[in-house]
Design an enzyme around this catalytic site. Structure first.
Site, PDB file in Angstrom:
ATOM      1  N   ARG A   1       0.364  12.147  -9.013  1.00 47.96           N
ATOM      2  CA  ARG A   1       0.967  10.703  -8.488  1.00 47.96           C
ATOM      3  C   ARG A   1       2.850  10.787  -8.549  1.00 47.96           C
ATOM      4  O   ARG A   1       3.197   9.725  -8.187  1.00 47.96           O
ATOM      5  CB  ARG A   1       0.568   9.619  -9.563  1.00 47.96           C
ATOM      6  CG  ARG A   1      -0.981   9.780  -9.014  1.00 47.96           C
ATOM      7  CD  ARG A   1      -1.790   8.733  -9.098  1.00 47.96           C
ATOM      8  NE  ARG A   1      -3.047   8.464  -8.759  1.00 47.96           N
ATOM      9  CZ  ARG A   1      -3.201   8.354  -8.130  1.00 47.96           C
ATOM     10  NH1 ARG A   1      -2.957   7.469  -6.597  1.00 47.96           N
ATOM     11  NH2 ARG A   1      -5.390   7.731  -8.414  1.00 47.96           N
TER      12      ARG A   1
ATOM     13  N   GLU B   1       0.664  -1.087   0.118  1.00 47.19           N
ATOM     14  CA  GLU B   1      -0.020   0.267   0.146  1.00 47.19           C
ATOM     15  C   GLU B   1       0.919   2.068   0.071  1.00 47.19           C
ATOM     16  O   GLU B   1       2.159   1.002   0.618  1.00 47.19           O
ATOM     17  CB  GLU B   1      -0.839  -0.205   1.668  1.00 47.19           C
ATOM     18  CG  GLU B   1      -2.292  -0.399   0.872  1.00 47.19           C
ATOM     19  CD  GLU B   1      -3.428   0.814  -0.175  1.00 47.19           C
ATOM     20  OE1 GLU B   1      -2.165   1.605  -0.418  1.00 47.19           O
ATOM     21  OE2 GLU B   1      -4.414   0.851   0.559  1.00 47.19           O
ATOM     22  N   ASP B   2      -0.188   2.613  -0.546  1.00 44.28           N
ATOM     23  CA  ASP B   2       0.769   3.464  -0.570  1.00 44.28           C
ATOM     24  C   ASP B   2       0.865   4.326   0.990  1.00 44.28           C
ATOM     25  O   ASP B   2       1.998   5.091   1.660  1.00 44.28           O
ATOM     26  CB  ASP B   2       0.548   4.308  -1.210  1.00 44.28           C
ATOM     27  CG  ASP B   2      -1.143   4.970  -1.485  1.00 44.28           C
ATOM     28  OD1 ASP B   2      -1.984   3.729  -0.090  1.00 44.28           O
ATOM     29  OD2 ASP B   2      -1.903   5.466  -1.912  1.00 44.28           O
TER      30      ASP B   2
ATOM     31  N   ASP C   1      -3.745   5.622   7.079  1.00 47.78           N
ATOM     32  CA  ASP C   1      -4.178   6.459   7.398  1.00 47.78           C
ATOM     33  C   ASP C   1      -5.777   6.352   8.127  1.00 47.78           C
ATOM     34  O   ASP C   1      -5.446   5.729   9.298  1.00 47.78           O
ATOM     35  CB  ASP C   1      -5.161   6.989   6.003  1.00 47.78           C
ATOM     36  CG  ASP C   1      -5.740   8.845   6.495  1.00 47.78           C
ATOM     37  OD1 ASP C   1      -5.001   9.086   7.198  1.00 47.78           O
ATOM     38  OD2 ASP C   1      -6.855   8.665   5.838  1.00 47.78           O
TER      39      ASP C   1
ATOM     40  N   PHE D   1      -1.867  16.117   4.791  1.00 48.82           N
ATOM     41  CA  PHE D   1      -1.856  15.313   2.775  1.00 48.82           C
ATOM     42  C   PHE D   1      -0.317  15.660   2.187  1.00 48.82           C
ATOM     43  O   PHE D   1      -0.450  16.472   1.732  1.00 48.82           O
ATOM     44  CB  PHE D   1      -3.171  16.164   3.194  1.00 48.82           C
ATOM     45  CG  PHE D   1      -3.617  15.298   1.619  1.00 48.82           C
ATOM     46  CD1 PHE D   1      -4.528  13.731   2.151  1.00 48.82           C
ATOM     47  CD2 PHE D   1      -3.514  15.996   0.045  1.00 48.82           C
ATOM     48  CE1 PHE D   1      -5.612  13.045   0.922  1.00 48.82           C
ATOM     49  CE2 PHE D   1      -4.755  13.972  -0.697  1.00 48.82           C
ATOM     50  CZ  PHE D   1      -5.266  13.282  -0.493  1.00 48.82           C
TER      51      PHE D   1
HETATM   52  P1  IMP Z   1      -8.041   4.952   5.165  1.00 46.96           P
HETATM   53  O1  IMP Z   1      -8.519   3.607   4.342  1.00 46.96           O
HETATM   54  O2  IMP Z   1      -8.147   5.946   5.944  1.00 46.96           O
HETATM   55  O3  IMP Z   1      -6.706   4.273   5.187  1.00 46.96           O
HETATM   56  O4  IMP Z   1      -7.165   5.527   4.242  1.00 46.96           O
HETATM   57  C1  IMP Z   1      -6.653   4.564   2.764  1.00 46.96           C
HETATM   58  C2  IMP Z   1      -6.013   5.173   1.798  1.00 46.96           C
HETATM   59  O5  IMP Z   1      -6.373   6.803   1.444  1.00 46.96           O
HETATM   60  C3  IMP Z   1      -4.820   5.175   0.902  1.00 46.96           C
HETATM   61  O6  IMP Z   1      -4.539   4.039   0.222  1.00 46.96           O
HETATM   62  C4  IMP Z   1      -4.545   6.690  -0.092  1.00 46.96           C
HETATM   63  O7  IMP Z   1      -5.277   5.959  -0.998  1.00 46.96           O
HETATM   64  C5  IMP Z   1      -5.970   7.911   0.571  1.00 46.96           C
HETATM   65  N1  IMP Z   1      -5.166   8.542   1.243  1.00 46.96           N
HETATM   66  C6  IMP Z   1      -4.807   8.793   2.864  1.00 46.96           C
HETATM   67  N2  IMP Z   1      -3.999   9.458   2.807  1.00 46.96           N
HETATM   68  C7  IMP Z   1      -3.683  10.343   2.075  1.00 46.96           C
HETATM   69  C8  IMP Z   1      -2.383  11.255   1.748  1.00 46.96           C
HETATM   70  O8  IMP Z   1      -2.129  12.203   2.649  1.00 46.96           O
HETATM   71  N3  IMP Z   1      -2.364  11.825   0.450  1.00 46.96           N
HETATM   72  C9  IMP Z   1      -2.989  11.104  -0.835  1.00 46.96           C
HETATM   73  N4  IMP Z   1      -4.186   9.992  -0.275  1.00 46.96           N
HETATM   74  C10 IMP Z   1      -4.290   9.437   0.958  1.00 46.96           C
HETATM   75 MG    MG Z   2      -4.457   3.289  -1.443  1.00 46.41          MG
END
Ligand code: IMP
Ligand code: MG
Length: 174
Positions: free
Chosen positions: A163, A97-98, A101, A150
């Site tokens: 990206r 994963e990137d 969050d 962010f």
């Molecule tokens: P989660 O389900 O809230 O953990 O969200 C994860 C996904 O939200 C990541 O795979 C990203 O695609 C997106 N995301 C969360 N934080 C960021 C950020 O700071 N920049 C860009 N995308 C984010």
């Molecule tokens: Mg993602």
């Protein structure tokens, strides 16, 4: 509103850390094959760089989920937009994963992969924002813990932009 990108982690720092994670994964999976599952689109840049640095046999698959709209807040709803091509039965799955969050997306996906009969499911993320966690997720490999800002670059987008930046930056609105 004008946007500006401030460098948080340079290309050199990111590349060096990916090499370290690749070395660690190669050690941990010695004698095994690792099945990398990339969560599109954000995880794709990291996955390619990581895969090149893993020395045990690697196979790859991709899936796409939507948990975000075009803003910067998690909706909490995970929808599979593109499913995996291959079954997971008996595989040593490593989800790439990137960023983690809230953890909502990952906790859902990891559970789903276990249900599909993977021998083992681990998680590798380039970035983690621990302060933002809503759902508990076990992360096995982390590139960097970052503050609650962010970020973009290395696969991460803001409204589908940035990206392709080869570093991690913070979006600033002046
Ligand atoms: P989660 O389900 O809230 O953990 O969200 C994860 C996904 O939200 C990541 O795979 C990203 O695609 C997106 N995301 C969360 N934080 C960021 C950020 O700071 N920049 C860009 N995308 C984010
Ligand atoms: Mg993602």
């Amino acid at each position: 509103m004008a946007e500006r990108i401030e460098v948080l982690l340079s290309e050199e720092e990111v590349d060096k850390r990916i090499q370290e994670i690749g070395d660690q994964i190669s050690k941990d999976y010695a004698g095994k094959q690792v099945h990398l599952v990339c969560v599109l689109k954000g995880g794709s840049f990291f996955m390619c760089e990581l895969a090149k640095r893993i020395t045990v046999p690697v196979s790859l698959d991709f899936m796409s989920v939507s948990s975000y709209g075009s803003g910067t807040q998690s909706s909490g709803i995970v929808k599979i937009v593109k499913d995996l091509d291959e079954p997971l039965t008996g595989k040593n799955v490593l989800v790439v994963e990137d960023i983690v969050d809230s953890g909502r997306t990952l906790s859902y996906l990891l559970e789903m992969m276990k249900e599909r009969g993977a021998a083992d499911v681990k998680l590798c993320t380039l970035l983690d924002k621990p302060e933002r966690r809503v759902v508990d997720v076990r992360v096995d490999y982390t590139g960097f813990n970052i503050p609650d800002e962010f970020v973009v670059g290395y696969g991460l987008d803001y409204d589908q932009k940035y990206r392709n930046l080869p570093y991690i930056g913070v979006v600033k609105f002046d």
